[in-house]
Write a protein that holds these residues in place. Structure first.
Motif, mmCIF file in Angstrom:
data_model
loop_
_atom_site.group_PDB
_atom_site.id
_atom_site.type_symbol
_atom_site.label_atom_id
_atom_site.label_comp_id
_atom_site.label_asym_id
_atom_site.label_seq_id
_atom_site.Cartn_x
_atom_site.Cartn_y
_atom_site.Cartn_z
ATOM 1 N N CYS A 155 36.117 54.173 26.058
ATOM 2 C CA CYS A 155 36.291 55.316 26.971
ATOM 3 C C CYS A 155 36.646 54.858 28.377
ATOM 4 O O CYS A 155 37.359 55.547 29.108
ATOM 5 C CB CYS A 155 35.014 56.154 27.003
ATOM 6 N N GLY A 156 36.138 53.687 28.767
ATOM 7 C CA GLY A 156 36.439 53.160 30.099
ATOM 8 C C GLY A 156 37.538 52.133 30.089
ATOM 9 O O GLY A 156 37.629 51.300 30.995
ATOM 10 N N GLY A 157 38.389 52.190 29.080
ATOM 11 C CA GLY A 157 39.405 51.172 28.897
ATOM 12 C C GLY A 157 40.447 51.076 29.987
ATOM 13 O O GLY A 157 41.100 50.044 30.137
ATOM 14 N N LYS A 158 40.630 52.146 30.754
ATOM 15 C CA LYS A 158 41.654 52.128 31.803
ATOM 16 C C LYS A 158 41.182 51.418 33.066
ATOM 17 O O LYS A 158 41.988 51.084 33.934
ATOM 18 C CB LYS A 158 42.096 53.547 32.134
ATOM 19 N N ALA A 159 39.890 51.203 33.191
ATOM 20 C CA ALA A 159 39.349 50.547 34.382
ATOM 21 C C ALA A 159 39.788 49.088 34.428
ATOM 22 O O ALA A 159 39.858 48.411 33.405
ATOM 23 C CB ALA A 159 37.828 50.627 34.376
ATOM 24 N N LEU A 160 40.106 48.603 35.618
ATOM 25 C CA LEU A 160 40.447 47.195 35.786
ATOM 26 C C LEU A 160 39.201 46.337 35.573
ATOM 27 O O LEU A 160 38.074 46.768 35.864
ATOM 28 C CB LEU A 160 41.024 46.934 37.170
ATOM 29 N N LEU A 161 39.411 45.129 35.092
ATOM 30 C CA LEU A 161 38.286 44.224 34.887
ATOM 31 C C LEU A 161 37.532 44.013 36.187
ATOM 32 O O LEU A 161 36.294 43.989 36.200
ATOM 33 C CB LEU A 161 38.786 42.878 34.347
ATOM 34 N N SER A 162 38.247 43.866 37.295
ATOM 35 C CA SER A 162 37.593 43.658 38.585
ATOM 36 C C SER A 162 36.659 44.819 38.927
ATOM 37 O O SER A 162 35.542 44.607 39.415
ATOM 38 C CB SER A 162 38.635 43.486 39.690
ATOM 39 N N SER A 168 43.501 45.881 32.754
ATOM 40 C CA SER A 168 42.504 46.873 32.331
ATOM 41 C C SER A 168 41.660 46.310 31.203
ATOM 42 O O SER A 168 42.091 45.412 30.458
ATOM 43 C CB SER A 168 43.191 48.154 31.866
ATOM 44 N N LEU A 169 40.456 46.857 31.052
ATOM 45 C CA LEU A 169 39.585 46.433 29.962
ATOM 46 C C LEU A 169 40.260 46.679 28.613
ATOM 47 O O LEU A 169 40.178 45.865 27.698
ATOM 48 C CB LEU A 169 38.259 47.194 30.020
ATOM 49 N N GLY A 170 40.944 47.822 28.498
ATOM 50 C CA GLY A 170 41.605 48.156 27.242
ATOM 51 C C GLY A 170 42.683 47.165 26.872
ATOM 52 O O GLY A 170 42.795 46.753 25.712
ATOM 53 N N SER A 171 43.493 46.742 27.852
ATOM 54 C CA SER A 171 44.576 45.803 27.557
ATOM 55 C C SER A 171 44.017 44.429 27.200
ATOM 56 O O SER A 171 44.540 43.743 26.320
ATOM 57 C CB SER A 171 45.537 45.702 28.742
ATOM 58 N N LEU A 172 42.945 44.009 27.871
ATOM 59 C CA LEU A 172 42.331 42.719 27.553
ATOM 60 C C LEU A 172 41.713 42.733 26.158
ATOM 61 O O LEU A 172 41.795 41.757 25.416
ATOM 62 C CB LEU A 172 41.268 42.365 28.596
ATOM 63 N N ALA A 173 41.105 43.866 25.793
ATOM 64 C CA ALA A 173 40.516 43.999 24.464
ATOM 65 C C ALA A 173 41.583 43.878 23.381
ATOM 66 O O ALA A 173 41.344 43.331 22.308
ATOM 67 C CB ALA A 173 39.782 45.335 24.344
#
Length: 231
Positions: free
Chosen positions: A31-38, A7-12
């Motif tokens: 806010c969109g942190g749960k979305a996968l990077l892909s 997820s964007l949040g985990s990568l951040a």
């Protein structure tokens, strides 16, 4: 596991510097942190290979095993400029923005880092002044081998390094030693991950200067012979 499946949040949180990259590509890791990077890359129509390569470079940058005591003055200064001066100038504006957001949204929370944004802004100004003095005065002297005349500015830089250390201590006080509440939002988590990155980077930055660059006898002797040829 591919970065695309994170997820964007985990990568951040997990890759130092990823927040700045996401800002560049306008990827919403808060806010969109749960979305996968892909998913986020597909939605924005971004070049997957390019973004992945830059994320991997950021991760690798924090696994540097170069022995900087053996490289000589010019490569060490180049490294400090690229790895620390440039990075601090990217880090602090992002952290300042996140801190203002967290303080505004969570003002009533007992662990809210009240006053953090103002402190980060003061750190940004002090660090910028410090780095400019190094870039414009001290580093050019050291590159020319003018070690004796450089002693006075080196002492000033050492004192300012001590001030930066005190600023880091205050940073930890304001964040309650980086203690996150259990329900911390992505912005709060990302803020503290970024502060941890800043703290580690600044400490390493100061170490390279105090213990290597400012110690003429710890540098490559071949880089020191020029002193007698310059006034």
């Amino acid at each position: 596991m591919s970065l695309l499946n994170h997820s964007l949040g985990s990568l951040a949180r997990d890759i130092p510097g990823a927040t700045r990259l996401f800002h560049h590509y306008q990827l919403n890791y808060c806010c969109g942190g749960k979305a996968l990077l892909s998913e986020a890359l597909a939605e924005r129509g971004l070049d997957t290979a390019e973004v992945i390569a830059r994320l991997e470079l950021l991760a690798a940058r924090h696994q540097d095993d170069t022995n900087w005591a053996e490289v000589g003055i010019d490569p060490l200064i180049d490294h400090i400029l690229e790895r620390y001066h440039a990075v601090h100038r990217e880090q602090l504006p992002v952290l300042l923005q996140l801190a203002r957001r967290v303080e505004a949204v969570h003002e009533a929370h007992s662990l809210c880092p009240s006053g953090l944004a103002d402190h980060l802004d003061a750190m940004r100004q002090e660090l910028e002044s410090h780095m400019q003095k190094e870039e414009q005065i001290l580093f050019p002297m050291l590159r020319r081998g003018l070690f004796t005349p450089a002693r006075a500015p080196i002492e000033v830089m050492r004192m300012e390094h001590d001030d930066h250390g005190q600023a880091l201590n205050r940073l930890l006080e304001l964040t309650h030693q980086l203690a996150l509440p259990g329900d911390a939002c992505t912005s709060w988590q990302t803020l503290y991950a970024g502060i941890t990155e800043l703290k580690n980077d600044l400490m390493q930055h100061i170490h390279l200067e105090n213990n290597l660059l400012f110690q003429a006898d710890s540098l490559n002797p071949s880089s020191r012979h020029q002193e007698v040829h310059h006034g």
